[in-house]
Structures are given as structure tokens and as C-alpha cells.
Design an enzyme around this catalytic site. Structure first.
Site, PDB file in Angstrom:
ATOM      1  N   TYR A  74      36.610  35.471 105.980  1.00 12.10           N
ATOM      2  CA  TYR A  74      37.743  35.654 106.883  1.00 12.10           C
ATOM      3  C   TYR A  74      39.098  35.443 106.205  1.00 12.10           C
ATOM      4  O   TYR A  74      40.131  35.668 106.784  1.00 12.10           O
ATOM      5  CB  TYR A  74      37.648  34.683 108.068  1.00 12.10           C
ATOM      6  CG  TYR A  74      36.292  34.590 108.703  1.00 12.10           C
ATOM      7  CD1 TYR A  74      35.489  35.724 108.867  1.00 12.10           C
ATOM      8  CD2 TYR A  74      35.798  33.384 109.154  1.00 12.10           C
ATOM      9  CE1 TYR A  74      34.238  35.632 109.454  1.00 12.10           C
ATOM     10  CE2 TYR A  74      34.547  33.292 109.749  1.00 12.10           C
ATOM     11  CZ  TYR A  74      33.777  34.417 109.887  1.00 12.10           C
ATOM     12  OH  TYR A  74      32.546  34.316 110.467  1.00 12.10           O
ATOM     13  N   GLY A  75      39.103  34.914 105.002  1.00  9.95           N
ATOM     14  CA  GLY A  75      40.377  34.683 104.338  1.00  9.95           C
ATOM     15  C   GLY A  75      40.228  33.691 103.204  1.00  9.95           C
ATOM     16  O   GLY A  75      39.124  33.284 102.858  1.00  9.95           O
ATOM     17  N   GLU A 141      40.068  18.838 105.890  1.00 12.21           N
ATOM     18  CA  GLU A 141      39.837  17.769 104.919  1.00 12.21           C
ATOM     19  C   GLU A 141      39.524  18.401 103.559  1.00 12.21           C
ATOM     20  O   GLU A 141      38.699  19.324 103.474  1.00 12.21           O
ATOM     21  CB  GLU A 141      38.640  16.961 105.414  1.00 12.21           C
ATOM     22  CG  GLU A 141      38.269  15.797 104.585  1.00 12.21           C
ATOM     23  CD  GLU A 141      37.102  15.015 105.210  1.00 12.21           C
ATOM     24  OE1 GLU A 141      36.788  13.958 104.678  1.00 12.21           O
ATOM     25  OE2 GLU A 141      36.530  15.478 106.219  1.00 12.21           O
ATOM     26  N   LEU A 142      40.178  17.906 102.546  1.00 11.95           N
ATOM     27  CA  LEU A 142      39.981  18.489 101.211  1.00 11.95           C
ATOM     28  C   LEU A 142      38.696  17.960 100.569  1.00 11.95           C
ATOM     29  O   LEU A 142      38.442  16.766 100.552  1.00 11.95           O
ATOM     30  CB  LEU A 142      41.175  18.129 100.315  1.00 11.95           C
ATOM     31  CG  LEU A 142      41.075  18.574  98.854  1.00 11.95           C
ATOM     32  CD1 LEU A 142      41.076  20.099  98.738  1.00 11.95           C
ATOM     33  CD2 LEU A 142      42.206  17.977  98.031  1.00 11.95           C
ATOM     34  N   ASP A 147      30.952  22.406  95.675  1.00  9.25           N
ATOM     35  CA  ASP A 147      29.860  22.325  96.645  1.00  9.25           C
ATOM     36  C   ASP A 147      28.605  21.744  95.999  1.00  9.25           C
ATOM     37  O   ASP A 147      28.551  21.508  94.785  1.00  9.25           O
ATOM     38  CB  ASP A 147      29.608  23.688  97.309  1.00  9.25           C
ATOM     39  CG  ASP A 147      29.220  24.765  96.314  1.00  9.25           C
ATOM     40  OD1 ASP A 147      28.516  24.444  95.339  1.00  9.25           O
ATOM     41  OD2 ASP A 147      29.601  25.931  96.503  1.00  9.25           O
ATOM     42  N   ASP A 186      23.356  28.085 109.137  1.00  9.43           N
ATOM     43  CA  ASP A 186      23.530  28.584 107.764  1.00  9.43           C
ATOM     44  C   ASP A 186      23.630  27.397 106.797  1.00  9.43           C
ATOM     45  O   ASP A 186      24.503  27.366 105.924  1.00  9.43           O
ATOM     46  CB  ASP A 186      24.764  29.490 107.683  1.00  9.43           C
ATOM     47  CG  ASP A 186      24.743  30.371 106.431  1.00  9.43           C
ATOM     48  OD1 ASP A 186      23.685  30.452 105.762  1.00  9.43           O
ATOM     49  OD2 ASP A 186      25.789  30.972 106.106  1.00  9.43           O
ATOM     50  N   ASP A 204      31.548  25.404 107.126  1.00 11.11           N
ATOM     51  CA  ASP A 204      31.196  26.782 107.438  1.00 11.11           C
ATOM     52  C   ASP A 204      30.400  26.898 108.736  1.00 11.11           C
ATOM     53  O   ASP A 204      29.188  27.117 108.729  1.00 11.11           O
ATOM     54  CB  ASP A 204      30.419  27.422 106.270  1.00 11.11           C
ATOM     55  CG  ASP A 204      30.488  28.939 106.369  1.00 11.11           C
ATOM     56  OD1 ASP A 204      31.136  29.437 107.308  1.00 11.11           O
ATOM     57  OD2 ASP A 204      29.902  29.624 105.522  1.00 11.11           O
TER      58      ASP A 204
END
Ligand SMILES: Nc1ncnc2c1ncn2[C@@H]1O[C@H](COP(=O)(O)OP(=O)(O)OP(=O)(O)O)[C@@H](O)[C@H]1O
Length: 579
Positions: A74-75, A141-142, A147, A186, A204
């Protein structure tokens, strides 16, 4: 049919796109998942000490925008530093026009609603939302450590302590989701981010689902619903939403492509997550429940333990077949307790999975021997163990060796979410053209799309230095060339215009021309007008460069952090023409 009911929450963005601090603070010391612990101290540093105290309405101008952290469907997600507090966030920038065009309104809305409902140290927090004429912004939140897949790739597989700790954190977060009636749908290492202090943060939620009723907890003293579940008392609302209104407003000023039929279709289609983690019930009858997340959990446990994906075929279709047949191979030296837990999660019948409400719920899952001696109450007080591989190498029986499921295989660099199942299931030929290799190549990380090491060569001649992968990419780019034209330079860039950031494949041709294409769709997107006054320049040291033309400045970031190659190639092309 798989419908996604929308529950209106009190903390969803106020109409009119006002800044909306997340209502996390309403339960700043809430007990969730039965762990009577305070949330605030657990928020990974550097996060705001008090996210609720945000009297001023925020806008994008309140942040210094830094590097691009990643790109979703989405971006883009960029680093943003609050000018006032100096706190760093991850800002997800969603282009309204793009959301409308791709029919993603419902998914964007669901993601936001889920973020707003959650209040857990292992789930990414949403602090603010606001909008501009063109974009929606989520201030998150950063998670600065990438991952879980990234961490796993560093060591190949996790040792027992590490696996237990991170699986425990995932279980705790998934339990919280399920108690809120949320199915993630997911779950996979790419959607599990890592904070600066190495705690996991699930993210996500675009493919998430909010069930009509939150999952009831087991009769277990340590399983009370969190304060934030009070949103379950809210009225389901399937027709309106602030975000929809916003995007509708936006559509009025754009090309108006958000016609009701398209939106209905999007709603009716069911996202199924990612082939390798998809549960058999989703494949067979498109059924989804909280138990589907338990299957994904089993896949993740297998992956962390062995370094391989449990179900992986050469195409999505073959992967689905493996899942449907539960075609599962264990390493010969797997710990029997770990194997037992994997086996109890990867059960075909959803309700028989350990952790399923009808099979003891999360309390039973937490009691499995795998967690023997593990103090769940201390989970958030324990520092994470160092990420390291097991001392003993994982051994697979040679006959079961399927390289395509190995982590080190380029195939597994990225697994991509897929939308609908039916065409893949019913048409093997279709699926083979839709396999993860092509998906990975078109939308994967920059590492899959390394440009040739040589410049100013006719890359179409397939020089020895050019990898097979590059040849394949270059071949795909050929369609954008005019007759007799060759490629002087090519590579992935972030192209910035205002706050719009897009991934593009930039190509410098021998004519010379500078064209850019959408790397996912392989469609032409534009051309930077060539002239001898064109001026390329490296900016800073994080891969940025600008191409100044007499009329406009093009801001780019080279995904391989080699902006100099562009400056050199463009300068050479100018000089060659002059000569
Ligand atoms: N909170 C965050 N902190 C740091 N990086 C983030 C954060 N959220 C997202 N990112 C980075 O941005 C990338 C894109 O994230 P985003 O949530 O938009 O999409 P996605 O999860 O990759 O996929 P999609 O939304 O297309 O299913 C992530 O892969 C990650 O690298």
C-alpha cells in the site's frame, strides 16, 4: 464466503483526518493475556514514555523524514523523527490514489482497526494517524532490527533457548489477538519485526480478520481479557468508516476509480496469507479461524528450529499440495519434544491443534513440555537470549532434501502474500506461471535485483560478470528499449516526489534515455527528459542522489546504496554525446 465484519472502535481516526493518538493509554497498566504487568515500561526504547499525552494535533510536518525502511503493497514506510520529542517512529505512508486504484480500502481500514484494538508489548503500536490531501499516515512504533526472517538468515536456525523465547513471545501476542477476536491470517517471520532491544513485534494486519465474537478464554486464572477488549461491545458497522470517507473524498478529486462494484469484489475476495504458511482448511474450503494462526505458528516453529520451510514446492500450487497432504519431513536429529509440539500444531483438523479453544486453548499450549521450566510470568522481564545457531548441525535425510525449501535458497528470500486461492488450486498450469520465483523477482528485496557489476557495457550481451538472475531481469527490461537501444545502467531506486515514495526500476539507455518502470508490474511509468544540461549528484551517504533537469529535480535513492554508479553512468553518457 469469507466476509470481513468491521467493528467500529472508539479509537479509530477521527473524521476529517485529525490526528488521533491511539487509545493505548486507556489501559496503560492493563493486564493482558493474564499477565498482570504494566505496558509502559515494556515499550521498546526509543518509544514515547507516554503515548497518550499528545495534546497537539500532529501532521507530517511535525516529523523529520529519514530513510525508507521498507515498502508494502500500500505504500512506503519511512523513518520519522518527532521534531518536538526527538522520538523516532516508523511512518507508513499510504497513497490514497493507490489504495483506491488497487481496491485496498477495506484492507487498510482493517489494519488500522486492528492496530487500534491491540495493546501488547509484542505487537507493533500505532501512535498517530493523520492525512494530507494525497496520503494517509500511520505513525508506528519503530522496529529497528528488521524482521525475524532477517535474524534467522544470519544464523541459519535458532538454538533451543532462542527458539523457545521467540516462540513464547509470538504465542503471547497471538493469544492477545485471539482474545480480541482477531485472526492475523498472515503470520510469518517477515511480518514479525524486531525492536531495538530484540523483542518481537507482530505487524501487517492488512489481511487480518476481526471475528464477530472475540475468542473466549479458557477457564484459567491467567487468561483474563485485556481492557482493550471492551471494543467488542461496539456496534458492527459494515458500511461506513472514516477511512473510507477519506478515501472517497480523495477519489472525488482523482480519477474516481473506486466504483462500488470494485469495492464489493475486494470485500468478497478472501486473502489467504502466504502459501508456505497457509492452513489446509483455507486451501480446501476457504475457512479461516483463530486455529489457522496455530498452523502458521507450527510452520514458524519448524522454520526457526530447522532453518527450512516445512511446506515448500517449486510453485505455489505444489506448495498448496504439500500443505494439503501434510507432506512434512523432519530433520533426522530434531529434538523429539520440539517435534512433538510441531506435530501438535500442524494438525489437519483445526480444532485438534494444540492451543485451539476446543483443545485446551493457549493455557494447554503453554504447558507443553517444550516450555518446561519456562516461566511465562517472567517473559517480559527476561532479556532475550542471544540469537545463535544450535551447536549440533541440523541434519536432513538426503532423500528428503528439497533445496527449494532451504532458507539459503534464493527462492526463500521473500515469500509473498497471495490473494485468492481458487485459480491456483484449480489450475496447475496457471500456478506455475504464478510461482514465487517470479513474485520474488518482481517485488522482492533489492538483493534479488542486483545490477550488473559492470557499467557502460552493452548489458544485453550477457557479459560473464552478469549473473543469470541479472540476465533474466535485463531480458524483462528489453521490452522498454527502442530498436537498437541497449542498457547502460539499470537498478532499483526509490523515487521520491514530495511525500510520495515509489520503488522504480531506473534504466539508462544508450540513446541516451532515462526511463523508469514499475518493477512489480513491469510497466512503463515515465521518462526523465534528457538534455546535456542534465546534472546528476550524490546526496549524503545513504544512497540518495538527484537528477537535476532544466525543469525539475528528480530525487532518488539507490537501493544498492551505490548512487555514484548513476552519477558516473549519466555523466559518461553526457560526455559521449558531447564528443
Ligand atoms: N514499525 C516498523 N518499523 C520498522 N520498519 C517497518 C515497520 N513497519 C514496516 N516496516 C518496514 O516496511 C516494510 C513494509 O511494511 P508494510 O507493513 O507496509 O508492508 P508489508 O508488511 O511488507 O506488506 P504488505 O502490507 O504489502 O502486506 C516492512 O517489510 C518493513 O521492512
Amino acid at each position: 464466503m469469507d466476509t470481513i465484519p468491521i467493528i467500529t472502535t472508539s479509537n479509530v481516526d477521527s473524521g476529517g483526518g485529525e490526528t488521533s493518538p491511539n487509545s493505548l493509554g486507556t489501559s496503560s497498566s492493563s493486564s493482558y493475556s493474564g499477565q498482570n504487568i504494566s505496558i509502559t515500561p515494556l515499550i521498546a526504547s526509543p518509544t514515547p514514555s507516554s503515548p497518550t499525552v499528545q495534546p497537539k494535533k500532529k501532521s507530517i510536518d511535525d516529523f523529520v523524514i529519514g530513510k525508507v525502511l521498507g515498502e508494502g503493497s500500500y505504500g512506503a514506510v519511512v523513518l520519522g523523527t518527532d521534531k518536538e520529542t526527538q522520538v523516532q517512529y516508523a511512518i507508513k505512508i499510504l497513497e490514497k490514489k493507490h489504495i483506491i486504484k488497487e481496491n485496498k480500502i477495506k484492507y487498510v481500514q482493517i489494519e488500522k482497526e486492528i492496530f487500534c484494538k491491540c495493546n501488547h508489548p509484542n505487537i507493533v503500536k500505532l501512535f498517530f494517524t493523520f492525512r494530507s490531501d494525497a496520503c494517509l499516515y500511520y505513525v508506528l512504533e519503530l522496529c529497528s532490527q528488521g524482521d525475524l526472517l532477517h535474524q534467522l538468515k544470519k544464523v541459519g536456525s535458532f538454538d533451543a533457548d532462542c527458539t523457545r523465547y521467540y516462540i513464547a513471545e509470538i504465542i503471547s501476542a497471538v493469544e492477545h489477538l485471539h482474545q480480541l477476536g482477531i485472526v492475523h491470517r498472515d503470520l510469518k517471520p517477515e511480518n514479525i519485526l524486531m525492536s531495538a532491544d530484540m523483542h518481537i513485534k507482530i505487524t501487517d494486519f492488512g489481511t487480518g480478520k476481526i471475528m464477530d465474537k472475540p475468542q473466549l478464554t479458557q477457564t484459567n486464572s491467567s487468561s483474563s481479557l485485556s481492557d482493550s477488549t471492551s471494543t467488542s461491545n461496539t456496534t458492527p458497522n459494515t458500511s461506513t468508516g472514516n477511512l473510507e470517507q477519506m478515501v472517497d473524498q480523495a477519489s472525488a478529486s482523482t480519477d474516481g476509480t473506486a466504483n462500488p462494484q470494485q469495492l464489493q469484489k475486494t470485500r468478497a475476495n478472501s486473502f489467504v496469507g502466504t502459501a508456505e504458511y497457509v492452513s489446509p482448511e483455507l486451501i480446501s474450503n476457504k475457512e479461516t479461524s483463530t486455529d489457522s494462526d496455530l498452523w502458521a505458528l507450527g510452520c514458524i516453529l519448524y522454520q526457526l528450529t530447522t532453518g527450512r520451510l516445512p511446506f515448500r514446492g517449486k510453485t505455489e500450487f505444489l506448495t498448496f499440495q504439500k500443505v494439503s497432504n501434510r507432506d512434512l519431513v523432519y530433520p533426522t536429529n530434531i529434538n523429539p519434544v520440539t517435534k512433538d509440539l510441531i506435530g501438535k500444531l500442524l494438525v489437519m483438523k483445526p480444532s485438534d491443534r494444540l492451543g485451539s479453544l476446543s483443545n485446551g486453548g493457549f493455557s494447554e499450549l503453554k504447558k507443553h513440555e517444550f516450555f518446561q521450566g519456562f516461566d511465562w510470568d517472567q517473559l517480559y522481564k527476561m532479556p532475550p537470549p542471544p540469537i545463535q545457531a544450535p551447536k549440533e548441525k541440523i541434519v536432513f535425510d538426503d532423500s528428503s532434501l528439497d533445496l527449494s525449501s532451504s532458507l539459503s535458497s534464493p527462492l526463500s528470500n521473500s515469500t509473498n502474500s497471495v490473494n485468492t486461492l481458487s485459480p491456483l488450486i484449480t489450475s496447475p498450469s496457471n500456478s506455475s506461471s504464478n510461482n514465487l520465483i517470479s513474485n520474488t523477482t518482481s517485488s522482492g528485496s533489492s538483493s534479488n535485483l542486483k545490477p550488473p557489476t559492470t557499467t557502460n557495457n552493452n548489458i544485453n550481451n550477457n557479459s560473464n560478470n552478469t549473473s543469470t538472475n541479472n540476465n533474466a531481469i535485463v531480458e524483462k527490461l528489453n521490452k522498454f528499449l527502442n530498436a537498437g537501444e541497449t542498457i547502460l545502467e539499470q537498478g532499483l531506486v526509490w523515487k521520491r516526489k514530495g511525500f510520495s515514495i515509489k520503488k522504480r526500476h531506473l534504466i539508462l539507455t544508450s540513446t541516451p534515455r532515462l526511463i523508469y518502470v514499475d518493477p512489480k508490474k513491469m510497466e512503463f511509468r515515465g521518462e526523465i527528459p534528457w538534455s546535456n544540461q542534465i546534472k546528476p549528484e550524490v546526496k549524503g551517504n545513504s544512497g540518495n542522489f538527484v537528477i537535476q533537469t532544466p525543469k525539475r529535480k528528480y530525487n532518488m535513492e539507490d537501493l544498492d546504496h551505490n548512487p555514484q554508479k548513476w552519477v558516473d553512468s549519466i555523466t559518461n553518457a553526457i560526455n559521449n554525446i558531447k564528443i
